[in-house]
Design a protein around this motif. Structure first.
Motif, PDB file in Angstrom:
ATOM      1  N   THR A   1       0.728  -1.094   0.218  1.00 27.79           N
ATOM      2  CA  THR A   1       0.113  -0.088   0.034  1.00 27.79           C
ATOM      3  C   THR A   1       0.819   1.391   0.233  1.00 27.79           C
ATOM      4  O   THR A   1       0.427   2.541   0.187  1.00 27.79           O
ATOM      5  CB  THR A   1      -1.007   0.025   1.247  1.00 27.79           C
ATOM      6  N   LYS A   2       2.187   1.139  -0.484  1.00 26.98           N
ATOM      7  CA  LYS A   2       3.026   2.364  -0.379  1.00 26.98           C
ATOM      8  C   LYS A   2       2.507   3.622  -1.153  1.00 26.98           C
ATOM      9  O   LYS A   2       2.687   4.540  -1.009  1.00 26.98           O
ATOM     10  CB  LYS A   2       4.482   1.844  -0.491  1.00 26.98           C
ATOM     11  N   ASN A   3       1.806   3.084  -2.449  1.00 19.50           N
ATOM     12  CA  ASN A   3       1.346   4.212  -3.437  1.00 19.50           C
ATOM     13  C   ASN A   3       0.275   4.933  -2.640  1.00 19.50           C
ATOM     14  O   ASN A   3      -0.014   6.246  -2.968  1.00 19.50           O
ATOM     15  CB  ASN A   3       0.850   3.476  -4.725  1.00 19.50           C
ATOM     16  N   SER A   4      -0.381   4.422  -1.865  1.00 19.62           N
ATOM     17  CA  SER A   4      -1.584   5.333  -1.151  1.00 19.62           C
ATOM     18  C   SER A   4      -1.067   5.586   0.205  1.00 19.62           C
ATOM     19  O   SER A   4      -1.520   6.940   0.394  1.00 19.62           O
ATOM     20  CB  SER A   4      -2.815   4.438  -1.091  1.00 19.62           C
ATOM     21  N   THR A   5      -0.311   5.272   0.730  1.00 20.57           N
ATOM     22  CA  THR A   5       0.132   5.680   2.224  1.00 20.57           C
ATOM     23  C   THR A   5       1.316   6.664   1.906  1.00 20.57           C
ATOM     24  O   THR A   5       1.545   7.612   2.892  1.00 20.57           O
ATOM     25  CB  THR A   5       0.533   4.658   3.031  1.00 20.57           C
ATOM     26  N   GLN A   6       1.983   6.610   0.847  1.00 21.89           N
ATOM     27  CA  GLN A   6       3.187   7.373   0.657  1.00 21.89           C
ATOM     28  C   GLN A   6       4.197   7.172   1.542  1.00 21.89           C
ATOM     29  O   GLN A   6       5.210   7.990   2.038  1.00 21.89           O
ATOM     30  CB  GLN A   6       2.779   8.983   0.320  1.00 21.89           C
ATOM     31  N   VAL A   7       4.428   5.849   2.403  1.00 17.14           N
ATOM     32  CA  VAL A   7       5.398   5.611   3.187  1.00 17.14           C
ATOM     33  C   VAL A   7       5.811   4.338   3.021  1.00 17.14           C
ATOM     34  O   VAL A   7       4.937   3.397   2.815  1.00 17.14           O
ATOM     35  CB  VAL A   7       4.864   5.687   4.712  1.00 17.14           C
ATOM     36  N   LYS A   8       6.869   3.887   2.904  1.00 17.46           N
ATOM     37  CA  LYS A   8       7.615   2.856   2.657  1.00 17.46           C
ATOM     38  C   LYS A   8       8.460   2.221   3.709  1.00 17.46           C
ATOM     39  O   LYS A   8       9.193   2.868   4.530  1.00 17.46           O
ATOM     40  CB  LYS A   8       8.497   2.847   1.492  1.00 17.46           C
ATOM     41  N   LEU A   9       8.323   0.927   3.998  1.00 13.87           N
ATOM     42  CA  LEU A   9       8.924   0.057   5.009  1.00 13.87           C
ATOM     43  C   LEU A   9      10.417  -0.316   4.387  1.00 13.87           C
ATOM     44  O   LEU A   9      10.284  -1.085   3.447  1.00 13.87           O
ATOM     45  CB  LEU A   9       8.207  -0.925   5.850  1.00 13.87           C
ATOM     46  N   LEU A  10      11.361  -0.234   5.142  1.00 12.40           N
ATOM     47  CA  LEU A  10      12.676  -0.563   4.649  1.00 12.40           C
ATOM     48  C   LEU A  10      13.458  -1.441   5.725  1.00 12.40           C
ATOM     49  O   LEU A  10      13.356  -1.153   6.950  1.00 12.40           O
ATOM     50  CB  LEU A  10      13.684   0.414   4.132  1.00 12.40           C
ATOM     51  N   PRO A  11      14.111  -2.462   5.368  1.00 14.59           N
ATOM     52  CA  PRO A  11      15.027  -3.276   6.355  1.00 14.59           C
ATOM     53  C   PRO A  11      16.245  -2.225   6.795  1.00 14.59           C
ATOM     54  O   PRO A  11      16.725  -1.588   6.164  1.00 14.59           O
ATOM     55  CB  PRO A  11      15.438  -4.216   5.613  1.00 14.59           C
ATOM     56  N   PHE A  12      16.109  -2.096   8.214  1.00 11.11           N
ATOM     57  CA  PHE A  12      17.251  -1.231   8.747  1.00 11.11           C
ATOM     58  C   PHE A  12      18.475  -2.152   9.402  1.00 11.11           C
ATOM     59  O   PHE A  12      19.515  -1.901   9.127  1.00 11.11           O
ATOM     60  CB  PHE A  12      16.640  -0.537   9.911  1.00 11.11           C
ATOM     61  N   SER A  13      18.004  -3.161  10.008  1.00 10.61           N
ATOM     62  CA  SER A  13      19.125  -4.069  10.525  1.00 10.61           C
ATOM     63  C   SER A  13      18.628  -5.490  10.807  1.00 10.61           C
ATOM     64  O   SER A  13      17.511  -5.645  11.263  1.00 10.61           O
ATOM     65  CB  SER A  13      19.492  -3.541  11.944  1.00 10.61           C
ATOM     66  N   ARG A  14      19.344  -6.486  10.128  1.00 11.92           N
ATOM     67  CA  ARG A  14      18.855  -7.816  10.430  1.00 11.92           C
ATOM     68  C   ARG A  14      19.324  -8.483  11.563  1.00 11.92           C
ATOM     69  O   ARG A  14      20.140  -7.874  12.184  1.00 11.92           O
ATOM     70  CB  ARG A  14      19.362  -8.872   9.278  1.00 11.92           C
ATOM     71  N   ALA A  15      18.652  -9.442  12.095  1.00 17.63           N
ATOM     72  CA  ALA A  15      18.695 -10.101  13.223  1.00 17.63           C
ATOM     73  C   ALA A  15      19.873 -11.272  13.194  1.00 17.63           C
ATOM     74  O   ALA A  15      20.023 -11.666  12.235  1.00 17.63           O
ATOM     75  CB  ALA A  15      17.301 -10.829  13.676  1.00 17.63           C
ATOM     76  N   VAL A  16      20.895 -10.944  14.046  1.00 22.28           N
ATOM     77  CA  VAL A  16      22.004 -12.080  14.098  1.00 22.28           C
ATOM     78  C   VAL A  16      21.843 -12.843  15.221  1.00 22.28           C
ATOM     79  O   VAL A  16      20.961 -12.675  16.298  1.00 22.28           O
ATOM     80  CB  VAL A  16      23.477 -11.273  14.204  1.00 22.28           C
ATOM     81  N   GLU A  17      22.550 -14.086  15.040  1.00 23.09           N
ATOM     82  CA  GLU A  17      22.367 -15.181  16.262  1.00 23.09           C
ATOM     83  C   GLU A  17      22.928 -14.771  17.381  1.00 23.09           C
ATOM     84  O   GLU A  17      24.156 -14.133  17.409  1.00 23.09           O
ATOM     85  CB  GLU A  17      23.081 -16.220  15.747  1.00 23.09           C
ATOM     86  N   PRO A  18      22.476 -14.628  18.572  1.00 23.87           N
ATOM     87  CA  PRO A  18      22.794 -14.140  19.522  1.00 23.87           C
ATOM     88  C   PRO A  18      23.948 -14.936  20.421  1.00 23.87           C
ATOM     89  O   PRO A  18      24.009 -16.181  19.862  1.00 23.87           O
ATOM     90  CB  PRO A  18      21.625 -14.074  20.781  1.00 23.87           C
ATOM     91  N   THR A  19      24.869 -14.447  20.888  1.00 24.31           N
ATOM     92  CA  THR A  19      25.894 -15.241  21.548  1.00 24.31           C
ATOM     93  C   THR A  19      25.823 -15.572  22.916  1.00 24.31           C
ATOM     94  O   THR A  19      26.533 -16.449  23.425  1.00 24.31           O
ATOM     95  CB  THR A  19      27.337 -14.637  21.324  1.00 24.31           C
ATOM     96  N   ALA A  20      24.678 -15.076  23.584  1.00 25.10           N
ATOM     97  CA  ALA A  20      24.337 -15.277  24.886  1.00 25.10           C
ATOM     98  C   ALA A  20      23.017 -15.575  25.217  1.00 25.10           C
ATOM     99  O   ALA A  20      22.283 -14.921  24.482  1.00 25.10           O
ATOM    100  CB  ALA A  20      25.195 -14.645  26.015  1.00 25.10           C
ATOM    101  N   PRO A  21      22.657 -16.537  26.186  1.00 28.30           N
ATOM    102  CA  PRO A  21      21.180 -16.386  26.447  1.00 28.30           C
ATOM    103  C   PRO A  21      20.660 -15.125  27.191  1.00 28.30           C
ATOM    104  O   PRO A  21      21.429 -14.437  27.551  1.00 28.30           O
ATOM    105  CB  PRO A  21      20.986 -17.824  27.254  1.00 28.30           C
TER     106      PRO A  21
END
Length: 204
Positions: free
Chosen positions: A132-152
């Motif tokens: 719906t970006k053409n009607s809302t004029q707002v686009k969602l973009l990936p900013f930072s991917r999740a990486v595997e955590p090193t500690a619980p």
């Protein structure tokens, strides 16, 4: 029996006893619990050429509220390899009041599964919003991917032991406050004198 035993113990012994029991309970919980890992991904709402940043912030808040709806999670279940209901219980979405950013945090018993869940939901949310970006004029973009955590993300055994120790000590302190102090008791069989009657006599 237990009440009599507690009353015979020194008053100060309640505090270390409760602290020791709390530490034992906390340490046992820390050893027996299954560790969980949490991974977080971020997406950002970007205004188009004719949209002001305040509008993008508003849409980011709206997208954050629908991120865990079945319409979005249904697209993420294929990549995540879990049901939408399980995704709802494992994924937490948060937004910022100052920035048009959405965080997607996922928890799992394995680090790679946590990262997979977070990235799958972020990708599904981005795809759904951009329809719906053409009607809302707002686009969602990936900013930072999740990486595997090193500690619980769950508490370790030493930390849970310390928490149990503090909780037990606090409980012991409260018991000391409400426990009555031992006072002198009347000897068994001692007669309690009754009120004496006064007679008024004339003269000495």
């Amino acid at each position: 029996m237990l009440t009599r035993l507690l009353t015979r113990l020194p008053r100060w012994s309640t505090l270390p006893a409760c602290a020791a029991l709390g530490a034992l309970a906390g340490g046992t919980y820390g050893l027996l619990q299954t560790p969980e890992y949490t991974a977080t991904s971020y997406v950002v709402a970007v205004p188009q050429s004719r949209t002001d940043p305040a509008t993008a912030l508003g849409f980011a808040q709206a997208y954050g509220k629908v991120a865990t709806q079945l319409a979005v999670l249904g697209d993420a279940q294929v990549a995540a390899r879990v049901s939408p209901g399980e995704l709802q219980s494992r994924v937490k979405v948060a937004t910022s009041p100052d920035a048009p950013m959405i965080s997607v945090a996922a928890s799992a018993t394995r680090p790679d599964d946590a990262a997979t869940l977070a990235n799958a939901v972020s990708r599904a949310l981005t795809t759904s919003a951009n329809h719906t970006k053409n009607s809302t004029q707002v686009k969602l973009l990936p900013f930072s991917r999740a990486v595997e955590p090193t500690a619980p993300s769950t508490l370790s055994a030493p930390v849970s032991t310390l928490v149990g120790l503090c909780a037990g000590g606090l409980l012991g302190g409260l018991v000391l406050l409400v426990r009555p102090r031992g006072g002198a008791r009347p000897a068994p069989g001692a007669a309690v004198p009754g009120p004496a009657s006064a007679e008024v006599r004339g003269g000495v």
